[in-house]
Motif scaffolding. Structure first.
Motif, PDB file in Angstrom:
ATOM      1  N   TYR A  81       0.815  -1.214   0.000  1.00 23.93           N
ATOM      2  CA  TYR A  81       0.000   0.000   0.000  1.00 23.93           C
ATOM      3  C   TYR A  81       0.851   1.267   0.000  1.00 23.93           C
ATOM      4  CZ  TYR A  81      -3.250   3.590   1.564  1.00 23.93           C
ATOM      5  OH  TYR A  81      -3.989   4.761   1.668  1.00 23.93           O
ATOM      6  N   ASP A  82       1.901   1.304   0.825  1.00 23.78           N
ATOM      7  CA  ASP A  82       2.771   2.484   0.845  1.00 23.78           C
ATOM      8  C   ASP A  82       3.479   2.666  -0.499  1.00 23.78           C
ATOM      9  OD1 ASP A  82       2.095   3.197   3.392  1.00 23.78           O
ATOM     10  OD2 ASP A  82       3.872   2.337   4.338  1.00 23.78           O
ATOM     11  N   ASP A  83       3.884   1.564  -1.112  1.00 18.82           N
ATOM     12  CA  ASP A  83       4.524   1.642  -2.430  1.00 18.82           C
ATOM     13  C   ASP A  83       3.542   2.179  -3.464  1.00 18.82           C
ATOM     14  OD1 ASP A  83       7.003   0.458  -1.581  1.00 18.82           O
ATOM     15  OD2 ASP A  83       5.967  -1.472  -1.539  1.00 18.82           O
ATOM     16  N   LEU A  84       2.288   1.774  -3.331  1.00 14.60           N
ATOM     17  CA  LEU A  84       1.262   2.252  -4.261  1.00 14.60           C
ATOM     18  C   LEU A  84       1.033   3.744  -4.086  1.00 14.60           C
ATOM     19  CD1 LEU A  84      -0.781   1.303  -6.426  1.00 14.60           C
ATOM     20  CD2 LEU A  84      -2.438   0.976  -4.577  1.00 14.60           C
ATOM     21  N   LYS A  85       1.002   4.198  -2.837  1.00 17.71           N
ATOM     22  CA  LYS A  85       0.857   5.632  -2.580  1.00 17.71           C
ATOM     23  C   LYS A  85       2.023   6.407  -3.204  1.00 17.71           C
ATOM     24  CE  LYS A  85      -0.330   7.138   1.466  1.00 17.71           C
ATOM     25  NZ  LYS A  85      -0.329   7.336   2.931  1.00 17.71           N
ATOM     26  N   ALA A  86       3.240   5.902  -3.008  1.00 17.35           N
ATOM     27  CA  ALA A  86       4.417   6.561  -3.580  1.00 17.35           C
ATOM     28  C   ALA A  86       4.347   6.561  -5.105  1.00 17.35           C
ATOM     29  CB  ALA A  86       5.686   5.861  -3.107  1.00 17.35           C
ATOM     30  N   HIS A  87       3.839   5.473  -5.688  1.00 15.12           N
ATOM     31  CA  HIS A  87       3.705   5.367  -7.143  1.00 15.12           C
ATOM     32  C   HIS A  87       2.815   6.476  -7.687  1.00 15.12           C
ATOM     33  CE1 HIS A  87       3.308   3.447 -11.082  1.00 15.12           C
ATOM     34  NE2 HIS A  87       1.992   3.575 -10.973  1.00 15.12           N
ATOM     35  N   PHE A  88       1.797   6.833  -6.931  1.00 15.85           N
ATOM     36  CA  PHE A  88       0.868   7.881  -7.363  1.00 15.85           C
ATOM     37  C   PHE A  88       1.256   9.261  -6.841  1.00 15.85           C
ATOM     38  CE2 PHE A  88      -2.288   4.245  -7.654  1.00 15.85           C
ATOM     39  CZ  PHE A  88      -2.315   4.248  -9.045  1.00 15.85           C
ATOM     40  N   GLY A  89       2.458   9.361  -6.264  1.00 13.32           N
ATOM     41  CA  GLY A  89       2.959  10.666  -5.824  1.00 13.32           C
ATOM     42  C   GLY A  89       2.369  11.166  -4.528  1.00 13.32           C
ATOM     43  N   LYS A  90       1.798  10.271  -3.735  1.00 14.51           N
ATOM     44  CA  LYS A  90       1.228  10.668  -2.457  1.00 14.51           C
ATOM     45  C   LYS A  90       2.275  10.539  -1.351  1.00 14.51           C
ATOM     46  CE  LYS A  90      -3.608   9.563  -3.417  1.00 14.51           C
ATOM     47  NZ  LYS A  90      -4.069  10.943  -3.135  1.00 14.51           N
ATOM     48  N   PRO A  91       2.216  11.406  -0.333  1.00 14.05           N
ATOM     49  CA  PRO A  91       3.212  11.328   0.752  1.00 14.05           C
ATOM     50  C   PRO A  91       3.058  10.040   1.542  1.00 14.05           C
ATOM     51  CG  PRO A  91       1.463  12.893   1.305  1.00 14.05           C
ATOM     52  CD  PRO A  91       1.264  12.515  -0.130  1.00 14.05           C
ATOM     53  N   VAL A  92       4.183   9.470   1.934  1.00 15.81           N
ATOM     54  CA  VAL A  92       4.203   8.243   2.721  1.00 15.81           C
ATOM     55  C   VAL A  92       4.874   8.540   4.053  1.00 15.81           C
ATOM     56  CG1 VAL A  92       5.028   5.868   2.862  1.00 15.81           C
ATOM     57  CG2 VAL A  92       4.300   6.805   0.646  1.00 15.81           C
ATOM     58  N   LYS A  93       4.150   8.276   5.129  1.00 19.50           N
ATOM     59  CA  LYS A  93       4.688   8.535   6.458  1.00 19.50           C
ATOM     60  C   LYS A  93       5.686   7.450   6.835  1.00 19.50           C
ATOM     61  CE  LYS A  93       3.324   9.298  11.273  1.00 19.50           C
ATOM     62  NZ  LYS A  93       2.196   9.351  12.231  1.00 19.50           N
ATOM     63  N   LYS A  94       6.870   7.871   7.240  1.00 19.13           N
ATOM     64  CA  LYS A  94       7.905   6.923   7.644  1.00 19.13           C
ATOM     65  C   LYS A  94       7.760   6.581   9.122  1.00 19.13           C
ATOM     66  CE  LYS A  94      11.202   8.760   4.269  1.00 19.13           C
ATOM     67  NZ  LYS A  94      12.510   9.424   4.075  1.00 19.13           N
ATOM     68  N   ALA A  95       8.181   5.389   9.492  1.00 16.42           N
ATOM     69  CA  ALA A  95       8.116   4.959  10.883  1.00 16.42           C
ATOM     70  C   ALA A  95       8.937   5.899  11.759  1.00 16.42           C
ATOM     71  CB  ALA A  95       8.636   3.533  11.017  1.00 16.42           C
ATOM     72  N   GLY A  96       8.329   6.380  12.846  1.00 21.70           N
ATOM     73  CA  GLY A  96       9.028   7.270  13.759  1.00 21.70           C
ATOM     74  C   GLY A  96       9.112   8.710  13.297  1.00 21.70           C
ATOM     75  N   GLN A  97       8.464   9.047  12.190  1.00 21.74           N
ATOM     76  CA  GLN A  97       8.528  10.407  11.650  1.00 21.74           C
ATOM     77  C   GLN A  97       7.836  11.386  12.595  1.00 21.74           C
ATOM     78  OE1 GLN A  97       7.136  10.731   7.622  1.00 21.74           O
ATOM     79  NE2 GLN A  97       6.780  12.928   7.752  1.00 21.74           N
ATOM     80  N   LEU A  98       8.498  12.509  12.880  1.00 19.49           N
ATOM     81  CA  LEU A  98       7.926  13.507  13.763  1.00 19.49           C
ATOM     82  C   LEU A  98       6.737  14.190  13.103  1.00 19.49           C
ATOM     83  CD1 LEU A  98      11.164  15.178  15.194  1.00 19.49           C
ATOM     84  CD2 LEU A  98       9.764  13.394  16.223  1.00 19.49           C
ATOM     85  N   THR A  99       5.721  14.504  13.909  1.00 19.30           N
ATOM     86  CA  THR A  99       4.526  15.134  13.366  1.00 19.30           C
ATOM     87  C   THR A  99       3.814  15.946  14.440  1.00 19.30           C
ATOM     88  OG1 THR A  99       2.358  14.714  12.372  1.00 19.30           O
ATOM     89  CG2 THR A  99       3.198  13.037  13.866  1.00 19.30           C
ATOM     90  N   TYR A 100       3.192  17.039  14.024  1.00 19.58           N
ATOM     91  CA  TYR A 100       2.378  17.846  14.919  1.00 19.58           C
ATOM     92  C   TYR A 100       0.889  17.552  14.740  1.00 19.58           C
ATOM     93  CZ  TYR A 100       6.371  20.788  16.192  1.00 19.58           C
ATOM     94  OH  TYR A 100       7.565  21.243  16.684  1.00 19.58           O
ATOM     95  N   THR A 101       0.549  16.600  13.888  1.00 24.41           N
ATOM     96  CA  THR A 101      -0.845  16.311  13.570  1.00 24.41           C
ATOM     97  C   THR A 101      -1.698  16.031  14.808  1.00 24.41           C
ATOM     98  OG1 THR A 101      -0.255  15.494  11.376  1.00 24.41           O
ATOM     99  CG2 THR A 101      -2.394  14.821  12.258  1.00 24.41           C
ATOM    100  N   PRO A 102      -1.250  15.184  15.769  1.00 22.64           N
ATOM    101  CA  PRO A 102      -2.101  14.926  16.937  1.00 22.64           C
ATOM    102  C   PRO A 102      -2.433  16.187  17.732  1.00 22.64           C
ATOM    103  CG  PRO A 102      -0.325  13.314  16.808  1.00 22.64           C
ATOM    104  CD  PRO A 102      -0.001  14.381  15.811  1.00 22.64           C
ATOM    105  N   VAL A 103      -1.439  17.069  17.897  1.00 23.33           N
ATOM    106  CA  VAL A 103      -1.659  18.295  18.670  1.00 23.33           C
ATOM    107  C   VAL A 103      -2.606  19.223  17.927  1.00 23.33           C
ATOM    108  CG1 VAL A 103      -0.558  20.304  19.698  1.00 23.33           C
ATOM    109  CG2 VAL A 103       0.593  18.102  19.760  1.00 23.33           C
ATOM    110  N   ILE A 104      -2.412  19.341  16.607  1.00 24.58           N
ATOM    111  CA  ILE A 104      -3.291  20.191  15.809  1.00 24.58           C
ATOM    112  C   ILE A 104      -4.731  19.695  15.891  1.00 24.58           C
ATOM    113  CG2 ILE A 104      -3.841  20.921  13.450  1.00 24.58           C
ATOM    114  CD1 ILE A 104      -0.808  20.816  12.877  1.00 24.58           C
ATOM    115  N   ALA A 105      -4.912  18.379  15.808  1.00 24.45           N
ATOM    116  CA  ALA A 105      -6.255  17.801  15.884  1.00 24.45           C
ATOM    117  C   ALA A 105      -6.899  18.088  17.243  1.00 24.45           C
ATOM    118  CB  ALA A 105      -6.186  16.299  15.634  1.00 24.45           C
ATOM    119  N   ILE A 106      -6.126  17.923  18.314  1.00 24.28           N
ATOM    120  CA  ILE A 106      -6.662  18.145  19.657  1.00 24.28           C
ATOM    121  C   ILE A 106      -7.060  19.600  19.860  1.00 24.28           C
ATOM    122  CG2 ILE A 106      -6.001  18.269  22.098  1.00 24.28           C
ATOM    123  CD1 ILE A 106      -4.425  15.655  21.628  1.00 24.28           C
TER     124      ILE A 106
END
Length: 258
Positions: A81-106
């Motif tokens: 699935y991640d390879d398919l996302k990359a094939h279509f040019g969609k961002p793929v989240k890497k394991a352990g990648q830092l993100t502010y998404t949870p805080v923004i959502a809260i």
């Protein structure tokens, strides 16, 4: 990939072959996501179900892959699935990648809840009370995130909180204190308990984060949304604590004035 079934072009549309696990007790979620993504991209999907563990293992051995689902477009194996996302040019989240998404959502949900409560109670959206509710609701949601796995939270919290490093039990008390103070602030009750509690934990937290990030220059993850988060320790974490301090001072001032 001559061993694969020949893609059907009867419709004149692009065709892809998808191999995914669909058993009596398990439907691969990534297989469903891959199928949906292919269909959104205009592909006719030849959907091959791997109906048991033996079929799945045989497929993996035959195509020398470690996981399913696997997508084939034409003669090319795209991958999972991640390879398919990359094939279509969609961002793929890497394991352990830092993100502010949870805080923004809260914070976004807390802001909307505060506006909703303010509107329901007074018929006004933008008000001082709405700001109070935003901070108090944020404290409650953040507290629940910590309470869902106290062990994991405490382990990450001990990495930078100065008081917890001296008194380990404080790491277990903190989520209850934050949540409890937030609930009391929403109710506007027992300010003599809520305000000092929020002021104490907010000040300790702010000093701890500032020292770890801006003085010691340590690269840490914040336990603010739970111990398994990939939120970086820094400005957002400092803001959370300063918001509690500001709320405590404001609520205490109001109570004293009354």
């Amino acid at each position: 990939m001559s061993s694969l079934a020949k893609p059907s072009n009867d419709t004149g549309r692009k065709s892809a072959q998808l191999f995914r696990m669909v058993t009596e007790d398990h439907v691969c979620p990534y297989g469903l996501k891959a199928k949906a993504l292919l269909e959104r991209k205009g592909y006719v999907v030849q959907d091959h179900h791997l109906k048991n563990r033996d079929e799945t293992n045989a497929f993996k051995a035959k195509h020398d892959v470690q996981t399913t689902p696997q997508t084939f477009i034409g003669e090319d194996r795209i991958g999972g699935y991640d390879d398919l996302k990359a094939h279509f040019g969609k961002p793929v989240k890497k394991a352990g990648q830092l993100t502010y998404t949870p805080v923004i959502a809260i914070f976004a949900v807390a802001a909307l809840m505060a506006l909703a409560i303010s509107w329901a109670s007074s018929g006004t959206l933008l008000s001082i009370r709405a700001i109070e509710l935003f901070i108090a609701v944020s404290m409650c949601i953040l507290g629940v995130q910590k309470l869902r796995d106290l062990s994991s939270f405490s382990s990450q919290f001990l990495g930078y909180d100065l008081l917890a490093q001296r008194y380990v039990r404080y790491a277990y008390v903190y989520p209850f204190a934050e949540t409890g103070a937030g609930i009391l602030m929403i109710a506007g009750a027992l300010t003599w308990i809520a305000a000092p509690t929020a002021l104490f934990i907010g000040l300790i937290g702010a000093v701890s984060v500032y020292k770890a990030v801006y003085i010691d220059k340590r690269d840490l993850k914040c336990a603010c949304v739970g111990g398994d988060s990939n939120v970086p320790l820094g400005f957002v974490s400092l803001t959370e604590n300063l918001m509690m301090v500001a709320m405590a001072v404001w609520m205490g001032t109001k109570a004293f004035a009354l």
